[in-house]
Motif scaffolding. Structure first.
Motif, PDB file in Angstrom:
ATOM      1  N   PHE A   1       3.254   7.206  -5.968  1.00 32.33           N
ATOM      2  CA  PHE A   1       2.528   6.107  -5.331  1.00 32.33           C
ATOM      3  C   PHE A   1       1.029   6.353  -5.367  1.00 32.33           C
ATOM      4  O   PHE A   1       0.542   7.372  -4.888  1.00 32.33           O
ATOM      5  N   TYR A   2       0.333   5.396  -5.941  1.00 36.25           N
ATOM      6  CA  TYR A   2      -1.132   5.343  -5.875  1.00 36.25           C
ATOM      7  C   TYR A   2      -1.555   3.914  -6.141  1.00 36.25           C
ATOM      8  O   TYR A   2      -1.082   3.277  -7.093  1.00 36.25           O
ATOM      9  N   THR A   3      -2.399   3.387  -5.291  1.00 37.10           N
ATOM     10  CA  THR A   3      -2.898   2.033  -5.482  1.00 37.10           C
ATOM     11  C   THR A   3      -4.373   1.978  -5.157  1.00 37.10           C
ATOM     12  O   THR A   3      -4.833   2.610  -4.201  1.00 37.10           O
TER      13      THR A   3
ATOM     14  N   LYS B   1      -6.157  -2.520  -0.702  1.00 41.44           N
ATOM     15  CA  LYS B   1      -5.207  -1.437  -0.946  1.00 41.44           C
ATOM     16  C   LYS B   1      -5.917  -0.286  -1.647  1.00 41.44           C
ATOM     17  O   LYS B   1      -6.471  -0.472  -2.729  1.00 41.44           O
TER      18      LYS B   1
ATOM     19  N   ASP C   1       6.116  -1.893 -10.844  1.00 40.86           N
ATOM     20  CA  ASP C   1       4.966  -2.178  -9.989  1.00 40.86           C
ATOM     21  C   ASP C   1       3.811  -1.263 -10.383  1.00 40.86           C
ATOM     22  O   ASP C   1       3.601  -0.196  -9.813  1.00 40.86           O
TER      23      ASP C   1
ATOM     24  N   GLU D   1       0.956  -0.201  -7.845  1.00 38.72           N
ATOM     25  CA  GLU D   1       1.203   0.895  -6.912  1.00 38.72           C
ATOM     26  C   GLU D   1       1.641   2.173  -7.628  1.00 38.72           C
ATOM     27  O   GLU D   1       2.082   3.128  -6.983  1.00 38.72           O
TER      28      GLU D   1
ATOM     29  N   SER E   1       4.156   3.085  -9.198  1.00 36.32           N
ATOM     30  CA  SER E   1       5.524   3.537  -8.953  1.00 36.32           C
ATOM     31  C   SER E   1       6.470   3.148 -10.092  1.00 36.32           C
ATOM     32  O   SER E   1       7.684   3.272  -9.953  1.00 36.32           O
TER      33      SER E   1
ATOM     34  N   GLN F   1      -0.760   5.379   3.560  1.00 33.70           N
ATOM     35  CA  GLN F   1      -1.198   4.098   4.101  1.00 33.70           C
ATOM     36  C   GLN F   1      -1.569   4.279   5.567  1.00 33.70           C
ATOM     37  O   GLN F   1      -0.759   4.718   6.380  1.00 33.70           O
TER      38      GLN F   1
END
Length: 429
Positions: free
Chosen positions: A218-220, A227, A259, A262, A264, A337
């Motif tokens: 996960f990285y956004t 975000k 996605d 994000e 992922s 988050q």
């Protein structure tokens, strides 16, 4: 003691089709593994692309797609039809609708219409003869599902109401047939993902179905949607699958197939699907190698036991960032988050390696002129290793096992625009 240390491997040589031979021991299992597919980024997508995605997922042992859809995209119906057509043609691959309740307001009539339109498809995922339906959030919409059930002749509802937490979901058991948890990453302050909430869900659901979320990364960083965070993912793919085999949920949903925003994704990258802004951290950062270990993991999960036959060749994957965390500015990216610490403080500079082997063998990781040899154990068919690096240890990355070598992108100290990209690349050998 780690679960994989208990695995009694009965592996044999040979290289069969992943979609059949590897999964033979789990063919009759009711457990299924789905991948979360973002339909909202498929504007103009062709039937051929849907066919490619379905077949690629099948080859990895995935049973179907959870089709995430929003209420306002004008191309949703066209893309859903193409998805169902592709799945029907492929055979032995299922689909179900996952209504994104965070993307806007859904009229009951629209939800009913979509369920009724696709429920007779041979590719529709069903339980007890009724169409399987899920959501992304939407607990405020919960009372509408009574009407949906009446107008569709029945559904099997397994929503994601993770904002309520497992106890909150437990107060709505009369509305649902199961629950899906989006809790697949470490929370702020954690460096590794925990399974605490999964266990609470299983207990709170009191026999109703539990679908567990599993994610590789996960990285956004999408300022237009406010975000900008990273969740520690150095060992996430390994850790989460270990938890699946410990908990044995009724279903697993991989978050996600595509996605990109994000980071992922586990699909083959489709540039046309990459949302604006995400291209800066997705381009040249493939994640397809994450799929290489899925046939074994899914077979173990479906068998309900780690004592299964695996007929594939030894395989290893590695994932890593291409710069040290301190090589540039963090871009105000937070760890988790709602977290307060920098993403650079919540990650390690490591090449992460996951290997599946029939016996003891060597796995060699090299970064420039630096090399480290890891040894797998014959009693442990799934192994995890980390090779650290820093600003003084850069260069070409190679992964070698059993005489085969794969070269990955260089680790460097040069960051695009002076900011660290917290996404990873993934390679396999």
């Amino acid at each position: 003691m780690e679960l994989f240390s208990k695995i009694k491997s009965r592996m044999h040589a040979g290289k069969p089709s992943m979609s059949s031979s590897v999964l033979h021991s789990a063919a009759n299992s009711d457990r299924k593994v789905f991948a979360h597919y973002m339909v909202g980024i498929t504007y103009g997508q062709t039937q051929a692309q849907w066919g490619h995605d379905v077949n690629t997922a099948k080859e990895a042992g995935i049973d179907g797609f959870a089709l995430n859809i929003g209420p306002s995209d004008h191309y949703t119906d066209i893309q859903l039809q193409q998805a169902y057509t592709a799945a029907e043609k492929a055979g032995n691959f299922v689909l179900f609708l996952s209504f994104d309740m965070a993307a806007g307001e859904w009229p009951v009539s629209r939800v009913v219409s979509l369920i009724n339109h696709f429920k007779e498809s041979s590719a529709q995922m069903t339980v007890h003869g009724t169409p399987f339906v899920s959501t992304f959030e939407g607990p405020g919409w919960a009372e509408n599902w009574f009407s949906v059930r009446m107008q569709t002749g029945g559904i099997f509802l397994v929503p994601d109401w993770s904002s309520l937490g497992p106890y909150g979901v437990g107060e709505k058991l009369d509305l649902i047939d199961g629950a899906f948890s989006w809790d697949a990453w470490p929370k702020p302050g954690q460096t590794r993902v925990a399974s605490t909430e999964d266990l609470i869900y299983k207990h709170t659901l009191n026999g109703k179905k539990y679908m567990m979320g599993v994610s590789p990364y996960f990285y956004t960083k999408l300022p237009q949607w406010n975000k900008n965070w990273y969740c520690p993912s150095d060992s996430l793919w390994y850790d989460r699958w270990q938890q699946v085999l410990e908990i044995m949920p009724d279903f697993v949903e991989i978050i996600t197939w595509n996605d990109y925003g994000e980071s992922s994704y586990i699909c083959d990258t489709v540039p046309a699907q990459v949302v604006e802004g995400a291209d800066k951290y997705v381009s040249d950062y493939p994640h397809a190698a994450f799929r290489a270990v899925l046939p074994y993991l899914i077979a173990a999960y479906k068998a309900g036991s780690t004592q299964i036959d695996y007929l594939g060749e030894d395989t290893a994957i590695a994932w890593y960032r291409t710069t040290p965390a301190m090589a540039g500015e963090d871009g105000d990216t937070k760890c988790g988050q709602g977290g307060s610490e920098s993403a650079a403080e919540g990650t390690k500079d490591v090449v992460s390696v996951m290997a599946i082997t029939k016996g003891s063998t060597s796995v060699t990781v090299a970064i420039g002129g630096h090399e480290k040899v890891f040894r797998t154990k014959s009693q442990i068919p799934i192994s995890y290793f980390e090779m650290p690096f820093d600003c003084n240890m850069t260069g070409l990355v190679t992964l070698e096992m059993n005489g085969k070598t794969t070269r990955g992108p260089w680790i460097t100290n040069k960051c695009c625009d002076g900011q660290v990209n917290f996404n990873s690349v993934a390679i396999q050998v």
